[in-house]
Design an enzyme around this catalytic site. Structure first.
Site, PDB file in Angstrom:
ATOM      1  N   ASP A 260      19.413  57.025  84.382  1.00 41.39           N
ATOM      2  CA  ASP A 260      20.310  57.838  83.567  1.00 41.39           C
ATOM      3  C   ASP A 260      20.235  59.267  84.093  1.00 41.39           C
ATOM      4  O   ASP A 260      19.192  59.923  83.970  1.00 41.39           O
ATOM      5  CB  ASP A 260      19.867  57.773  82.104  1.00 41.39           C
ATOM      6  CG  ASP A 260      20.758  58.598  81.174  1.00 41.39           C
ATOM      7  OD1 ASP A 260      21.599  59.373  81.672  1.00 41.39           O
ATOM      8  OD2 ASP A 260      20.581  58.477  79.950  1.00 41.39           O
ATOM      9  N   ALA A 288      28.973  60.573  89.611  1.00 43.18           N
ATOM     10  CA  ALA A 288      28.958  60.015  88.266  1.00 43.18           C
ATOM     11  C   ALA A 288      29.730  60.906  87.292  1.00 43.18           C
ATOM     12  O   ALA A 288      29.590  62.133  87.305  1.00 43.18           O
ATOM     13  CB  ALA A 288      27.521  59.840  87.784  1.00 43.18           C
ATOM     14  N   GLY A 289      30.548  60.281  86.469  1.00 37.86           N
ATOM     15  CA  GLY A 289      31.310  61.040  85.486  1.00 37.86           C
ATOM     16  C   GLY A 289      32.001  60.104  84.512  1.00 37.86           C
ATOM     17  O   GLY A 289      32.168  58.909  84.789  1.00 37.86           O
ATOM     18  N   LEU A 296      42.486  68.190  71.530  1.00 34.10           N
ATOM     19  CA  LEU A 296      41.412  69.070  71.065  1.00 34.10           C
ATOM     20  C   LEU A 296      41.371  69.137  69.539  1.00 34.10           C
ATOM     21  O   LEU A 296      40.286  69.223  68.943  1.00 34.10           O
ATOM     22  CB  LEU A 296      41.584  70.474  71.656  1.00 34.10           C
ATOM     23  CG  LEU A 296      40.457  71.455  71.337  1.00 34.10           C
ATOM     24  CD1 LEU A 296      39.109  70.926  71.818  1.00 34.10           C
ATOM     25  CD2 LEU A 296      40.740  72.817  71.959  1.00 34.10           C
ATOM     26  N   ASN A 298      41.695  66.834  67.570  1.00 30.17           N
ATOM     27  CA  ASN A 298      41.021  65.630  67.075  1.00 30.17           C
ATOM     28  C   ASN A 298      39.659  65.403  67.740  1.00 30.17           C
ATOM     29  O   ASN A 298      39.049  64.353  67.546  1.00 30.17           O
ATOM     30  CB  ASN A 298      41.904  64.402  67.316  1.00 30.17           C
ATOM     31  CG  ASN A 298      43.258  64.515  66.643  1.00 30.17           C
ATOM     32  OD1 ASN A 298      43.359  65.017  65.521  1.00 30.17           O
ATOM     33  ND2 ASN A 298      44.311  64.061  67.315  1.00 30.17           N
ATOM     34  N   ASN A 346      45.129  68.976  81.820  1.00 26.85           N
ATOM     35  CA  ASN A 346      45.796  67.715  81.516  1.00 26.85           C
ATOM     36  C   ASN A 346      45.735  67.491  80.011  1.00 26.85           C
ATOM     37  O   ASN A 346      44.682  67.658  79.397  1.00 26.85           O
ATOM     38  CB  ASN A 346      45.130  66.554  82.256  1.00 26.85           C
ATOM     39  CG  ASN A 346      46.059  65.375  82.439  1.00 26.85           C
ATOM     40  OD1 ASN A 346      47.266  65.485  82.278  1.00 26.85           O
ATOM     41  ND2 ASN A 346      45.491  64.235  82.776  1.00 26.85           N
ATOM     42  N   TYR A 352      37.131  67.025  79.523  1.00 30.89           N
ATOM     43  CA  TYR A 352      37.035  66.615  80.923  1.00 30.89           C
ATOM     44  C   TYR A 352      37.406  67.765  81.860  1.00 30.89           C
ATOM     45  O   TYR A 352      36.714  68.038  82.840  1.00 30.89           O
ATOM     46  CB  TYR A 352      37.963  65.421  81.154  1.00 30.89           C
ATOM     47  CG  TYR A 352      37.902  64.829  82.546  1.00 30.89           C
ATOM     48  CD1 TYR A 352      36.805  64.087  82.954  1.00 30.89           C
ATOM     49  CD2 TYR A 352      38.958  65.000  83.439  1.00 30.89           C
ATOM     50  CE1 TYR A 352      36.756  63.530  84.226  1.00 30.89           C
ATOM     51  CE2 TYR A 352      38.918  64.445  84.709  1.00 30.89           C
ATOM     52  CZ  TYR A 352      37.815  63.708  85.096  1.00 30.89           C
ATOM     53  OH  TYR A 352      37.773  63.173  86.351  1.00 30.89           O
TER      54      TYR A 352
END
Length: 446
Positions: A260, A288-289, A296, A298, A346, A352
């Site tokens: 992890d 990794a992502g 925003l 919500n 986006n 993100y």
């Protein structure tokens, strides 16, 4: 994932119907294959500076067919415009229009490349205007090219020669099929360092590389590409992905580390594994992502925090361990996977986009720390890439996203991997703190 539309309009009846109806006809891109020619035809080098002569002579030593003047109606593999000595905007006309006369002669999958210097370091407003003009003309030209041809630019710092190792490394990358989905982009060479590999097909021979998020998707393709280029691999992913990770490790003849990456000791465990199993550590790829999309308004703390922690906070902690380690001081390389979402934004991806914007900020700020050991850190920012994740996007939205770039198609995971492999190589040692978009010149963002 396959883009069936692109396959359809490039063969038989589908090709004929698309032409008659005026539908988009994305080209089958020229991608790298070991042993394949660097370019699909002669290379014309234009420009009247000493750098253009030196670059042409160097490319001749690569056994390329180099021309200083184009022959009408001869199919060309590339046009290189060397514009490093422009003093005012009026200087652009003659070489640019000479290139224009040959654009219709470009072979499918050809390349147009500019070599110039950054406007920010210009000594006068006129020089800055000319240099910045190259930016605008190259990005516009890239949108005019057809049949899978691409246009990109190399910016040389004022003390960097056009024939320095990393400048030549960038030229080779952009001319080759490795850059198939890189279009309308500039890459700055800020240092003279670097070495061109003795074997062009195995530029990472002797290197040990760690790739995170390697169990599937883009991460698995990164591991395969680095292995193809000669690197020894340590592939990293969560214990829950152990079976897929083991399969990738076996395929690339590397070792698997179930980990992890958000653990405080993740960086040290990567170092210890690489050194104990392979004797050294040269390259770390932060791939990794995760995404946890929501408007925003919500957004909840769990979605926000998980994305920030995995996508950027973990990289910062791992890099601290790398920079402190005596085992990561011999010309080390770090390459992070960012995203065009971190550049242009986006809808529904504030978390993100913040994390990927953070990756780019981290890369720029860490560059000077890496340079002290002859190292470098850079980022690759993918656009729409054909993955399992994008295959789940609703059809209409997926088709729109695929076509919103100059190449009118999605990229392949290997396109991201090729850019990472180049930036991880010693040929890119003079490239530091850069973000290279792999997006087919997506129509949003710079």
């Amino acid at each position: 994932m396959a883009d069936k539309y692109t396959q359809l309009v490039n063969q038989g009846v589908g090709k004929s119907v698309a032409r008659k109806l005026g539908l988009p006809q994305p080209a089958i891109l020229r991608r790298y294959r070991p042993g394949s020619p660097l370019v699909p035809g002669p290379v014309v080098v234009l420009g009247d500076s000493p750098a253009s002569d030196k670059l042409a002579a160097e490319l001749l030593s690569w056994e390329l067919d180099i021309r200083r003047h184009a022959v009408p109606r001869e199919k060309l593999g590339a046009i290189i415009l060397v514009l490093d000595n422009v003093q005012r905007p009026e200087d652009l006309g003659r070489p640019v229009l000479a290139a224009a006369a040959s654009l219709r002669d470009l072979a499918p999958g050809a390349r147009v490349l500019t070599v110039s210097r950054p406007a920010a370091t210009a000594a006068s407003p006129a020089i800055a205007a000319a240099r910045q003009g190259i930016d605008g003309l190259l990005r516009s030209l890239a949108k005019e090219l057809r049949a899978g041809a691409t246009g990109n630019g190399i910016l040389l710092a004022d003390d960097v020669e056009a024939t320095s190792p990393s400048a030549l490394g960038a030229v080779r990358f952009f001319l080759s099929g490795r850059s198939a989905f890189v279009d309308g982009q500039f890459l700055t060479v800020s240092g003279q360092g670097g070495t061109l590999p003795p074997q062009a097909d195995t530029p990472l021979a002797g290197k040990v590389a760690v790739v995170t998020g390697a169990a599937r998707g883009i991460g698995a393709d990164i591991a395969r590409t680095l292995h193809r280029d000669g690197a020894t691999l340590v592939v990293v992913d969560l214990p829950s992905a152990g079976d897929h990770l083991a399969a990738v490790a076996n395929e690339v003849k590397g070792t698997a580390l179930q980990l992890d990456i958000t653990r405080d000791d993740a960086g040290q465990r990567m170092i210890d594994h690489a050194v104990q199993r392979h004797g050294r550590l040269d390259i770390v790829i932060h791939n990794a992502g995760i995404t946890r999309d929501k408007l925003l308004a919500n957004m909840d703390p769990a979605r926000w925090d998980s994305v920030i922690n995995i996508n950027i906070a973990s990289q910062l902690r791992i890099n601290e361990a790398l920079l402190a380690s005596k085992h990561f001081r011999s010309a080390p390389r770090i390459v992070s996977v960012a995203s065009t979402s971190g550049i242009a934004g986006n809808r529904g991806q504030t978390n993100y986009a913040a994390s990927k914007g953070g990756v780019m900020g981290m890369v720029r700020a860490t560059a000077s720390l890496m340079a002290g050991n002859g190292g470098s850190i850079n980022a690759v920012a993918p656009g729409f890439i054909e993955t399992e994740m994008t295959s789940r996007i609703p059809l209409a939205l997926r088709e729109t996203a695929r076509r919103l770039n100059s190449l009118k198609q999605g990229g392949q995971p290997v396109d991201v991997a090729e850019a990472i492999a180049f930036l991880a190589s010693d040929a890119a040692a003079g490239i530091n703190g850069e973000v290279l978009r792999v997006c087919g010149q997506n129509l949003v963002g710079a």
